[in-house]
Design an enzyme around this catalytic site. Structure first.
Site, PDB file in Angstrom:
ATOM      1  N   HIS A 178       0.795  -1.229   0.000  1.00  0.00           N
ATOM      2  CA  HIS A 178       0.000   0.000   0.000  1.00  0.00           C
ATOM      3  C   HIS A 178       0.822   1.271   0.000  1.00  0.00           C
ATOM      4  O   HIS A 178       0.263   2.355   0.170  1.00  0.00           O
ATOM      5  CB  HIS A 178      -0.906   0.046   1.230  1.00  0.00           C
ATOM      6  CG  HIS A 178      -1.984  -0.976   1.227  1.00  0.00           C
ATOM      7  ND1 HIS A 178      -3.243  -0.732   0.735  1.00  0.00           N
ATOM      8  CD2 HIS A 178      -1.992  -2.258   1.645  1.00  0.00           C
ATOM      9  CE1 HIS A 178      -3.984  -1.821   0.874  1.00  0.00           C
ATOM     10  NE2 HIS A 178      -3.247  -2.766   1.420  1.00  0.00           N
ATOM     11  N   LYS A 201      -8.515  14.054   4.638  1.00  0.00           N
ATOM     12  CA  LYS A 201      -7.656  12.866   4.624  1.00  0.00           C
ATOM     13  C   LYS A 201      -6.631  13.044   5.731  1.00  0.00           C
ATOM     14  O   LYS A 201      -6.564  14.114   6.343  1.00  0.00           O
ATOM     15  CB  LYS A 201      -6.942  12.737   3.274  1.00  0.00           C
ATOM     16  CG  LYS A 201      -6.246  14.038   2.830  1.00  0.00           C
ATOM     17  CD  LYS A 201      -5.546  13.892   1.497  1.00  0.00           C
ATOM     18  CE  LYS A 201      -6.470  13.973   0.304  1.00  0.00           C
ATOM     19  NZ  LYS A 201      -6.390  12.845  -0.579  1.00  0.00           N
ATOM     20  N   ARG A 202      -5.821  12.017   5.997  1.00  0.00           N
ATOM     21  CA  ARG A 202      -4.761  12.185   6.981  1.00  0.00           C
ATOM     22  C   ARG A 202      -3.893  13.386   6.607  1.00  0.00           C
ATOM     23  O   ARG A 202      -3.730  13.701   5.425  1.00  0.00           O
ATOM     24  CB  ARG A 202      -3.905  10.919   7.045  1.00  0.00           C
ATOM     25  CG  ARG A 202      -4.571   9.788   7.782  1.00  0.00           C
ATOM     26  CD  ARG A 202      -4.877  10.152   9.201  1.00  0.00           C
ATOM     27  NE  ARG A 202      -3.677  10.134  10.006  1.00  0.00           N
ATOM     28  CZ  ARG A 202      -3.505   9.351  11.085  1.00  0.00           C
ATOM     29  NH1 ARG A 202      -4.475   8.543  11.487  1.00  0.00           N
ATOM     30  NH2 ARG A 202      -2.379   9.390  11.770  1.00  0.00           N
ATOM     31  N   LYS A 240       0.827  14.589   1.135  1.00  0.00           N
ATOM     32  CA  LYS A 240      -0.520  14.902   0.646  1.00  0.00           C
ATOM     33  C   LYS A 240      -0.689  16.405   0.397  1.00  0.00           C
ATOM     34  O   LYS A 240      -1.666  16.840  -0.202  1.00  0.00           O
ATOM     35  CB  LYS A 240      -1.575  14.402   1.633  1.00  0.00           C
ATOM     36  CG  LYS A 240      -1.591  12.870   1.766  1.00  0.00           C
ATOM     37  CD  LYS A 240      -2.624  12.421   2.790  1.00  0.00           C
ATOM     38  CE  LYS A 240      -2.549  10.929   3.115  1.00  0.00           C
ATOM     39  NZ  LYS A 240      -3.226  10.072   2.122  1.00  0.00           N
ATOM     40  N   THR A 299      -8.508   6.741  -1.883  1.00  0.00           N
ATOM     41  CA  THR A 299      -9.860   6.204  -2.052  1.00  0.00           C
ATOM     42  C   THR A 299     -10.884   7.303  -1.768  1.00  0.00           C
ATOM     43  O   THR A 299     -11.993   7.267  -2.281  1.00  0.00           O
ATOM     44  CB  THR A 299     -10.105   5.011  -1.098  1.00  0.00           C
ATOM     45  OG1 THR A 299      -9.548   5.328   0.186  1.00  0.00           O
ATOM     46  CG2 THR A 299      -9.474   3.748  -1.625  1.00  0.00           C
ATOM     47  N   LYS A 326     -14.603   8.533  -3.506  1.00  0.00           N
ATOM     48  CA  LYS A 326     -15.841   8.828  -2.781  1.00  0.00           C
ATOM     49  C   LYS A 326     -16.345  10.231  -3.102  1.00  0.00           C
ATOM     50  O   LYS A 326     -17.546  10.457  -3.245  1.00  0.00           O
ATOM     51  CB  LYS A 326     -15.612   8.661  -1.271  1.00  0.00           C
ATOM     52  CG  LYS A 326     -15.233   7.232  -0.887  1.00  0.00           C
ATOM     53  CD  LYS A 326     -14.647   7.140   0.520  1.00  0.00           C
ATOM     54  CE  LYS A 326     -13.851   5.859   0.714  1.00  0.00           C
ATOM     55  NZ  LYS A 326     -12.970   5.891   1.885  1.00  0.00           N
TER      56      LYS A 326
HETATM   57  C1  NBG Z   1      -2.511   3.748   1.990  1.00  0.00           C
HETATM   58  C2  NBG Z   1      -2.140   4.662   0.838  1.00  0.00           C
HETATM   59  C3  NBG Z   1      -3.371   5.139   0.088  1.00  0.00           C
HETATM   60  C4  NBG Z   1      -4.228   3.943  -0.305  1.00  0.00           C
HETATM   61  C5  NBG Z   1      -4.542   3.108   0.919  1.00  0.00           C
HETATM   62  C6  NBG Z   1      -5.337   1.875   0.580  1.00  0.00           C
HETATM   63  C7  NBG Z   1      -1.014   2.986   3.783  1.00  0.00           C
HETATM   64  C8  NBG Z   1       0.252   2.299   4.126  1.00  0.00           C
HETATM   65  N1  NBG Z   1      -1.282   3.164   2.494  1.00  0.00           N
HETATM   66  O1  NBG Z   1      -2.992   5.824  -1.062  1.00  0.00           O
HETATM   67  O2  NBG Z   1      -1.406   5.754   1.309  1.00  0.00           O
HETATM   68  O3  NBG Z   1      -5.417   4.362  -0.909  1.00  0.00           O
HETATM   69  O4  NBG Z   1      -3.338   2.685   1.532  1.00  0.00           O
HETATM   70  O5  NBG Z   1      -4.707   1.122  -0.396  1.00  0.00           O
HETATM   71  O6  NBG Z   1      -1.740   3.356   4.668  1.00  0.00           O
END
Ligand code: NBG
Length: 844
Positions: free
Chosen positions: A375, A566-567, A572, A674, A678
């Site tokens: 991820h 988002k975080r 980001k 994601t 949404k």
């Molecule tokens: C996160 C990514 C996102 C991705 C999500 C789900 C981790 C390690 N990765 O871009 O930063 O959408 O995983 O795949 O949290």
């Protein structure tokens, strides 16, 4: 003598719906009141909203149970092949609303509550969500469980039942304050503990070699102590199907609750010490997203839930009388990132040490069982554990990993006889300095399939971090672009939009999101356009009211709602967004009568408590807001707000209200994203870079319906390679300079010039995430967005086309791809016969 028949015997029998399964409004009301009385122990005069919520939750849970048990029974009888989704995080969001949707009783329950004088919305608000995840990774796991149930795919989600989930975020004086999350405080009606299926997990100690009674070489692990894992099960019902799969979360308990020797000698505190230490394992979720902290407790959490889960799978096989040699036929085990990667060694240990298999047999099974999803490419997120720590906690696993590695490196040597550097590059053990176990390497060696989460991300994995593994095992690699569930993120969160869609194209889109395509034929229909706009406006107005009530800030529902939720992370680039706000503000200050599109900038997201720069970014946004929102020159044309405590529940409110979705990461850094999906499904347009799934979203919606800016991943690498000097941009771009200087001057910090200096220094001299290089492109693109927004018809058209073309991003599509590609699992429909008393089997 003629007897008169008893009239009760001749009347047709009145069918009374069962209180626990019936779906009529009257039955729902009766069941609700019954639960209020018998479970909550309350009568209406003294019941709180939480009591009402609980009573309703139990009413709904009762209606899941028949389906849940039938599902389990069917899988057991059929010995169905099952996906085990191993994840350290599941960010489920509230259950009640989603279960009402999936059961198809939302409207009826609303009416039932109304007839009882209650408001369903208020009850839904009561639910504390289990925040057992940080961000996208945990939420993806939850979307996938929803899709697996909806597609009738036998599956079990395995994870940790953290007592404290992700912290609650408050904002004080513009700074993030963390408070512990207490999601269990008012009771959690959705789970069923299963203490009878508890399993022991060994920790620490040493290993001993011996020869068994049949003359075989064996290893015995003598642990320092044992912790028990107690499963807590939650049913997850699919949409309009009878399938209710299980999420099984493990809670850590001491094997012995008490040390009697210590207790008897008067050491009362010491007597419960072990209990405390053991229970710490599932106490708290590590609040980091995309950062690995390398803490001992975290490694303990990983082995804990992995070992519990694998032992549980073996128990299930034994129950179904399937020989262990068929483990890989019965189960496919998907590892959500490397957090569960220790599973490769743990399964080997269970098969060899506990079940007497040979190495080759065990390895054959292991490498046919696991699949690994990566991820992230961020180096700080790649997990490595110091050998010393591993040896202390998991001595047997370390031996097995050495053996796996030795055999693997033998293969590497044969494959690359002339390239000895491949050995150190690919080794599971990093020997470049202090020695570490590289979890991604372990995952790659032990898995049959390896995937990234968007096309670009998978390509970058193949070229970069996992390049050597790709060369060695090209067939293992594949892409699975993420998806999200339209049940939660459209039907539940945006009922009005969903109804408007269903009125035009029928209800099938909820399960077959591709059908949204049919909306394209309404793009020029004035009624539909009008309705589409009206829905967005009404939702924006509701959010405005909420913000007025909770933040005391008036925002204009006609302004462009520009949202980044988002975080908080430097990659980001929330601070790039902030630089645009300061730029607009500077323009207004220079010329108060300048024409600009009124905008409301909304931010939401948590920063890891130890991530200082991210917390400073939150402070910066709030500081800018404080000035901009109050400056009379701005004349309410700009508003800036940081909305606290972003969560799944809150996200459901935010997506439908957005006009513009900020997806502005440095290209190559966001694996997929994601939230981007949404937002777009709810009719927001995206301003974004060519990163992660943005690329595919743009491909789907059409480039004319997407606001693209910035460098590509290749350009980012090339610019870095040339030697990137952010200071040059600062000096040569007057608006950028003005924005930075305004922040540096203390203008937003009551004259304090030091406050933001650390952030500005990093930008001016390092700028790892290349904000300055993308600044002008972003500003231009944002200005263009502002213009397009004025053209209401054009904007509406673009938003309708965005919604219509989002079919690809359903998590159903993603799950189907996993199933067909390497899970090799097909649906198992669950049949439920109507309830009848005769159908109850006798206990004999
Ligand atoms: C996160 C990514 C996102 C991705 C999500 C789900 C981790 C390690 N990765 O871009 O930063 O959408 O995983 O795949 O949290």
């Amino acid at each position: 003598m003629q007897t008169v028949p008893d009239p009760r015997l001749v009347c047709p029998p009145v069918r009374v719906e069962d209180d626990r399964t019936g779906l009529n409004i009257e039955t729902l009301k009766r069941a609700f009141l019954d639960n209020l009385f018998y479970i909550q122990g309350k009568f209406p005069d003294i019941a709180t909203q939480n009591d009402y919520y609980m009573a309703l939750a139990y009413t709904v849970r009762d209606r899941l149970l028949k389906r849940w048990l039938k599902t389990a029974q069917t899988y057991t009888e059929q010995g169905s092949r099952t996906v085990c989704y191993l994840s350290a995080e599941f960010l489920l969001g509230p259950h009640l609303g989603k279960n009402l949707i999936n059961l198809g009783i939302y409207d009826d329950v609303q009416q039932a509550m109304e007839e009882l004088g209650l408001d369903l919305e208020t009850l839904l608000e009561q639910e504390e969500e289990p925040g057992l995840g940080n961000g996208g990774l945990g939420r993806l796991a939850a979307c996938y469980l929803d899709s697996m149930a909806t597609l009738e795919i036998p599956s079990i989600g395995y994870g940790i039942r953290y007592e404290y989930g992700i912290f609650e975020q408050d904002i004080r004086d513009g700074w993030q304050i963390e408070r512990s999350d207490k999601w269990l405080r008012s009771g959690y009606p959705w789970e069923v503990p299963r203490p009878e299926w508890s399993v022991p997990v060994k920790i620490g100690g040493h290993t001993e070699q011996y020869t068994d009674e049949r003359g075989r070489f064996r290893v015995r692990w003598v642990p320092h102590h044992v912790v028990m894992g107690v499963p807590h099960d939650t049913p997850l019902l699919g949409y309009q199907v009878n399938t209710a799969n299980t999420l099984r979360l493990w809670r850590a308990e001491a094997a012995e609750s008490f040390d009697f020797d210590a207790f008897n000698s008067g050491d009362y505190v010491g007597a419960v010490h072990e209990k405390m230490v053991s229970e710490n394992i599932s106490k708290v979720l590590y609040p980091n997203d995309n950062i690995s902290q390398g803490k001992e407790l975290r490694l303990l959490q990983q082995i804990f839930f992995v070992s519990c889960s694998l032992q549980d799978m073996i128990r299930i096989m034994e129950g179904q009388k399937i020989p262990l040699e068929k483990f890989h036929e019965k189960f496919v085990v998907q590892m959500n990132d490397t957090h569960p990667a220790i599973a490769v060694a743990e399964l080997m240990r269970l098969l060899i040490d506990d079940h007497c298999m040979t190495w080759d047999q065990a390895w054959g099974i292991t490498t046919r069982t696991f699949a690994y999803t990566n991820h992230t490419l961020l180096p700080e997120a790649l997990e490595r554990w110091p050998i010393a720590l591993f040896k202390k906690l998991l001595p047997r696993h370390l031996e097995l990993i050495y053996e796996i590695n030795q055999r693997f490196l033998d293969d590497v040597r044969i494959r690359y006889p002339e390239q000895p550097q491949m050995l150190s590059q690919m080794s599971i053990i990093d020997e470049s300095g202090e020695r570490y176990v590289r979890m991604a390497h372990l995952a790659c060696v032990g898995s049959m399939a390896i995937n990234g989460v968007a096309a670009l991300h998978t390509e970058l994995l193949k070229q970069g971090v996992l390049h050597d593994f790709y060369e060695m095992y090209p067939k293992k690699f594949n892409n699975k672009t993420n998806g999200v569930t339209p049940r939660r993120f459209m039907v539940l969160s945006n009922p009005r939009l969903s109804r408007a869609i269903t009125e035009r194209i029928g209800p099938n889109w909820v399960k077959h999101l591709d059908e949204l395509k049919k909306l394209e034929s309404y793009v020029d229909d004035p009624n539909f356009r009008q309705e589409f706009r009206q829905i967005k406006f009404d939702i924006k107005q509701e959010l405005a009211t909420y913000i007025q009530q909770n933040y005391g800030v008036a925002i204009n529902p006609n302004s462009l709602f520009d949202i980044q939720a988002k975080r908080i992370h430097e990659y980001k680039r929330q601070h790039l967004n902030a630089l645009y706000i300061v730029t607009l503000y500077n323009r207004i200050k220079a010329n108060p009568n300048i024409e600009i599109t009124p905008r409301t900038f909304l931010f939401g997201g948590k920063a890891a408590p130890g991530y200082y720069t991210a917390k400073l970014i939150i402070k910066l946004i709030n500081a800018i807001g404080d000035v901009v929102n109050r400056d009379p020159d701005v004349r309410d044309r700009l508003k800036v707000l940081f909305l606290k405590d972003y969560s799944v529940k809150f996200a459901q409110r935010i997506y439908p209200a957005a006009d513009l979705s900020e997806q502005i990461s440095t290209a190559g850094k966001e694996a997929s994203g994601t939230g981007n999906m949404k937002f777009a499904m709810n009719g927001a347009l995206t301003i974004g870079t060519l990163d992660g799934a943005n690329i595919e979203i743009r491909e789907e919606v059409g480039e004319e319906n997407f606001f693209l800016f910035g460098m590509t991943a290749d350009e980012v690498y090339a610019r870095k390679a040339q030697g990137y000097n952010p200071y040059d941009y600062y000096q040569s771009n007057s608006e950028l300079k003005l924005a930075i200087d305004r922040i540096a001057s203390g203008f937003f910090s009551h004259g304090d010039r030091k406050l933001f200096q650390p952030l500005l220094d990093t930008l001016m001299h390092r700028d790892d995430y290349m904000l300055f290089a993308d600044y002008q492109a972003y500003i231009d693109c944002q200005d263009y967005v502002g213009q397009v927004f004025q053209d209401v018809d054009r904007w509406t058209r673009m938003t309708i086309l965005n919604v219509a073309r989002m079919g690809k991003f359903s998590s159903d599509r993603a799950i189907r791809d996993y199933c067909e590609d390497f899970w090799k699992i097909s649906p198992v429909p669950i049949e439920i016969e109507e309830y009848s008393p005769e159908a109850i089997p006798s206990l004999q």
